[in-house]
Design a protein around this motif. Structure first.
Motif, PDB file in Angstrom:
ATOM      1  N   VAL A  10      43.475  45.718  38.238  1.00 26.97           N
ATOM      2  CA  VAL A  10      42.035  45.563  38.030  1.00 26.97           C
ATOM      3  C   VAL A  10      41.680  45.930  36.585  1.00 26.97           C
ATOM      4  CG1 VAL A  10      39.744  46.372  38.707  1.00 26.97           C
ATOM      5  CG2 VAL A  10      41.514  46.014  40.451  1.00 26.97           C
ATOM      6  N   PRO A  11      41.144  44.987  35.812  1.00 25.89           N
ATOM      7  CA  PRO A  11      40.775  45.296  34.425  1.00 25.89           C
ATOM      8  C   PRO A  11      39.597  46.266  34.374  1.00 25.89           C
ATOM      9  CG  PRO A  11      40.073  43.076  35.028  1.00 25.89           C
ATOM     10  CD  PRO A  11      40.879  43.583  36.169  1.00 25.89           C
ATOM     11  N   GLY A  12      39.658  47.171  33.419  1.00 24.44           N
ATOM     12  CA  GLY A  12      38.550  48.119  33.246  1.00 24.44           C
ATOM     13  C   GLY A  12      38.867  49.517  33.723  1.00 24.44           C
ATOM     14  N   ILE A  13      39.891  49.677  34.568  1.00 22.83           N
ATOM     15  CA  ILE A  13      40.314  51.016  34.975  1.00 22.83           C
ATOM     16  C   ILE A  13      41.236  51.554  33.882  1.00 22.83           C
ATOM     17  CG2 ILE A  13      41.496  52.423  36.684  1.00 22.83           C
ATOM     18  CD1 ILE A  13      38.946  51.242  37.779  1.00 22.83           C
ATOM     19  N   ASP A  14      40.869  52.683  33.292  1.00 21.41           N
ATOM     20  CA  ASP A  14      41.617  53.214  32.154  1.00 21.41           C
ATOM     21  C   ASP A  14      42.732  54.165  32.559  1.00 21.41           C
ATOM     22  OD1 ASP A  14      39.953  52.139  29.849  1.00 21.41           O
ATOM     23  OD2 ASP A  14      38.426  53.188  31.024  1.00 21.41           O
ATOM     24  N   SER A  15      42.568  54.846  33.681  1.00 22.11           N
ATOM     25  CA  SER A  15      43.576  55.814  34.090  1.00 22.11           C
ATOM     26  C   SER A  15      43.472  56.039  35.599  1.00 22.11           C
ATOM     27  CB  SER A  15      43.388  57.145  33.343  1.00 22.11           C
ATOM     28  OG  SER A  15      44.433  58.046  33.638  1.00 22.11           O
ATOM     29  N   PHE A  16      44.541  56.577  36.148  1.00 18.79           N
ATOM     30  CA  PHE A  16      44.605  56.886  37.574  1.00 18.79           C
ATOM     31  C   PHE A  16      44.976  58.352  37.752  1.00 18.79           C
ATOM     32  CE2 PHE A  16      45.516  52.425  37.024  1.00 18.79           C
ATOM     33  CZ  PHE A  16      44.755  51.819  38.007  1.00 18.79           C
ATOM     34  N   GLU A  17      44.380  58.980  38.745  1.00 21.35           N
ATOM     35  CA  GLU A  17      44.706  60.373  39.052  1.00 21.35           C
ATOM     36  C   GLU A  17      44.947  60.479  40.546  1.00 21.35           C
ATOM     37  OE1 GLU A  17      43.867  64.864  37.760  1.00 21.35           O
ATOM     38  OE2 GLU A  17      43.495  63.108  36.527  1.00 21.35           O
ATOM     39  N   ILE A  18      45.994  61.189  40.921  1.00 19.46           N
ATOM     40  CA  ILE A  18      46.354  61.328  42.334  1.00 19.46           C
ATOM     41  C   ILE A  18      45.722  62.593  42.902  1.00 19.46           C
ATOM     42  CG2 ILE A  18      48.289  61.527  43.956  1.00 19.46           C
ATOM     43  CD1 ILE A  18      50.019  60.208  41.690  1.00 19.46           C
ATOM     44  N   GLY A  19      45.178  62.481  44.114  1.00 21.92           N
ATOM     45  CA  GLY A  19      44.650  63.642  44.823  1.00 21.92           C
ATOM     46  C   GLY A  19      45.640  64.060  45.899  1.00 21.92           C
ATOM     47  N   LYS A  34      55.235  51.995  35.262  1.00 24.60           N
ATOM     48  CA  LYS A  34      56.031  50.791  34.991  1.00 24.60           C
ATOM     49  C   LYS A  34      55.148  49.620  34.580  1.00 24.60           C
ATOM     50  CE  LYS A  34      60.445  51.267  37.377  1.00 24.60           C
ATOM     51  NZ  LYS A  34      61.352  50.682  38.408  1.00 24.60           N
ATOM     52  N   ALA A  35      53.889  49.636  35.058  1.00 27.02           N
ATOM     53  CA  ALA A  35      52.953  48.579  34.694  1.00 27.02           C
ATOM     54  C   ALA A  35      52.303  48.840  33.341  1.00 27.02           C
ATOM     55  CB  ALA A  35      51.882  48.443  35.772  1.00 27.02           C
ATOM     56  N   ILE A  62      48.570  49.477  45.997  1.00 27.33           N
ATOM     57  CA  ILE A  62      48.662  49.957  44.621  1.00 27.33           C
ATOM     58  C   ILE A  62      48.967  48.843  43.632  1.00 27.33           C
ATOM     59  CG2 ILE A  62      51.103  50.600  44.895  1.00 27.33           C
ATOM     60  CD1 ILE A  62      48.428  52.436  42.777  1.00 27.33           C
ATOM     61  N   ASP A  63      49.786  47.868  44.018  1.00 22.33           N
ATOM     62  CA  ASP A  63      50.133  46.782  43.083  1.00 22.33           C
ATOM     63  C   ASP A  63      48.911  45.986  42.657  1.00 22.33           C
ATOM     64  OD1 ASP A  63      52.928  47.264  42.973  1.00 22.33           O
ATOM     65  OD2 ASP A  63      53.186  46.289  44.899  1.00 22.33           O
ATOM     66  N   GLU A  64      47.945  45.837  43.557  1.00 21.10           N
ATOM     67  CA  GLU A  64      46.718  45.101  43.226  1.00 21.10           C
ATOM     68  C   GLU A  64      45.705  45.991  42.520  1.00 21.10           C
ATOM     69  OE1 GLU A  64      46.394  41.819  43.502  1.00 21.10           O
ATOM     70  OE2 GLU A  64      48.496  41.918  44.130  1.00 21.10           O
ATOM     71  N   ILE A  65      45.641  47.257  42.914  1.00 13.40           N
ATOM     72  CA  ILE A  65      44.688  48.181  42.299  1.00 13.40           C
ATOM     73  C   ILE A  65      44.942  48.297  40.801  1.00 13.40           C
ATOM     74  CG2 ILE A  65      43.939  50.588  42.182  1.00 13.40           C
ATOM     75  CD1 ILE A  65      44.414  50.787  45.204  1.00 13.40           C
ATOM     76  N   ILE A  66      46.211  48.425  40.423  1.00 13.64           N
ATOM     77  CA  ILE A  66      46.505  48.654  39.004  1.00 13.64           C
ATOM     78  C   ILE A  66      46.272  47.423  38.131  1.00 13.64           C
ATOM     79  CG2 ILE A  66      48.147  50.491  39.500  1.00 13.64           C
ATOM     80  CD1 ILE A  66      50.409  48.504  38.999  1.00 13.64           C
ATOM     81  N   VAL A 122      39.525  55.915  45.674  1.00  9.01           N
ATOM     82  CA  VAL A 122      39.690  54.478  45.402  1.00  9.01           C
ATOM     83  C   VAL A 122      40.916  54.014  46.184  1.00  9.01           C
ATOM     84  CG1 VAL A 122      40.022  52.713  43.642  1.00  9.01           C
ATOM     85  CG2 VAL A 122      38.666  54.767  43.123  1.00  9.01           C
ATOM     86  N   ASP A 123      40.661  53.297  47.270  1.00  7.90           N
ATOM     87  CA  ASP A 123      41.731  52.921  48.200  1.00  7.90           C
ATOM     88  C   ASP A 123      42.123  51.452  48.120  1.00  7.90           C
ATOM     89  OD1 ASP A 123      41.550  55.534  49.145  1.00  7.90           O
ATOM     90  OD2 ASP A 123      40.159  54.994  50.758  1.00  7.90           O
ATOM     91  N   THR A 124      41.255  50.624  47.528  1.00  5.93           N
ATOM     92  CA  THR A 124      41.519  49.184  47.497  1.00  5.93           C
ATOM     93  C   THR A 124      41.186  48.606  46.125  1.00  5.93           C
ATOM     94  OG1 THR A 124      39.291  48.477  48.164  1.00  5.93           O
ATOM     95  CG2 THR A 124      40.839  49.046  49.935  1.00  5.93           C
ATOM     96  N   ALA A 125      41.739  47.429  45.862  1.00  3.99           N
ATOM     97  CA  ALA A 125      41.448  46.734  44.616  1.00  3.99           C
ATOM     98  C   ALA A 125      39.983  46.330  44.543  1.00  3.99           C
ATOM     99  CB  ALA A 125      42.357  45.517  44.470  1.00  3.99           C
ATOM    100  N   GLN A 126      39.398  45.974  45.678  1.00  5.54           N
ATOM    101  CA  GLN A 126      37.996  45.583  45.679  1.00  5.54           C
ATOM    102  C   GLN A 126      37.100  46.762  45.315  1.00  5.54           C
ATOM    103  OE1 GLN A 126      36.704  42.386  46.002  1.00  5.54           O
ATOM    104  NE2 GLN A 126      34.955  43.520  45.173  1.00  5.54           N
TER     105      GLN A 126
END
Length: 266
Positions: free
Chosen positions: A171-180, A212-213, A165-169, A101-105
């Protein structure tokens, strides 16, 4: 009388209470291993549909196994393809871990594929997740509850994700993020150098921005010490690798047995 569907997502319920759920990556699509993990008390199991040998017939059996031991079945999807996401959810998976997942879109498109209207555009069908349209739960109630219960984890694996990243986070509906970290290092021209200062700085920037968000970030741990360190940094989900845990335990046992056996006279 049949219970209502879909089931409560115990992992999301823990997250909502501020608890840190703990799960495991399974490299092989084995219903028996899913049952083992549930019996042993893990919260969720991640089935690898990206790098593992998973088809949709197997997927249904894995979900059935998860349901018998009340563990949350999550699938790491092969891609962002809405049709594939639909099929995984129709099998009954309660969570999606979506790579790259590279973009907010892209994040918005993933949420849209995973949720019914008005929050998304997931298609209705006589699926296993909806008891083939034969159960007692009304369609409206099923769609609303399914939207609430689905767990969506976005994997951030490319340096371009850091730029947005500021726009990705948001986005409503994303519950968690994991880094690869491995793919991230490769995208920076530092393939495999996950301890390189530039890679570490990029990872730290993502973690700092997400936490922080007030958003959840997850990661893979190896030791209990790793877990404490990550929780202290604000991580809200943890997982481990079955291959790593099993490999280390079996290697240690084998070494101990051979050492002991070598001291025993027959």
């Amino acid at each position: 009388m049949l219970p209502s569907i879909p089931r409560i997502n115990k992992t999301k319920a823990k997250m909502a209470k501020g608890e840190v759920p703990f799960g495991i990556f399974l490299p092989s699509p084995s219903p028996m291993m899913v049952e083992f993990c549930g019996i042993l008390g893990l919260d969720f199991v991640i089935i690898d549909g990206e790098g593992g040998a998973l088809d949709f017939v197997m997927a249904e059996d894995l979900v059935r196994a998860a349901e018998t031991v009340d563990i949350t079945p999550v699938v790491r999807t092969l891609s962002h393809d809405p049709k594939a996401i639909l099929r995984y959810l129709d099998c009954g998976f309660q969570g999606l871990m979506v790579p790259g997942v590279d973009t907010a879109q892209q994040a918005r498109d993933i949420v849209a594929a995973a949720k019914f209207a008005p929050e998304g555009n997931r298609g209705f069908g006589r699926s296993r997740a909806g008891w083939y349209g034969l159960g007692p739960t009304p369609v409206g109630e099923f769609s609303r509850t399914a939207n609430e219960q689905v767990l969506i984890i976005a994997m951030l694996e490319h340096i371009s994700a850091l730029k947005e990243i500021d726009e990705i986070i948001k986005v409503p509906g994303i519950d968690s993020f994991e880094i690869g970290p491995w793919d991230l290092s490769a995208s920076m021209g530092l393939a495999g150098q996950t301890s390189h200062p530039e890679v570490v700085a990029a990872i730290d920037k993502i973690i700092e921005t997400v936490t922080k968000a007030g958003k959840c970030v997850g990661d893979t741990i190896v030791t209990p010490g790793d877990a404490k360190e990550l929780v202290d940094r604000g991580f809200g989900m943890l997982n481990c690798s079955f291959a790593h845990v099993f490999g280390d335990a079996l290697r240690e046992l084998t070494s101990s047995v051979r050492t002991h056996a070598g001291t025993v006279k027959k």
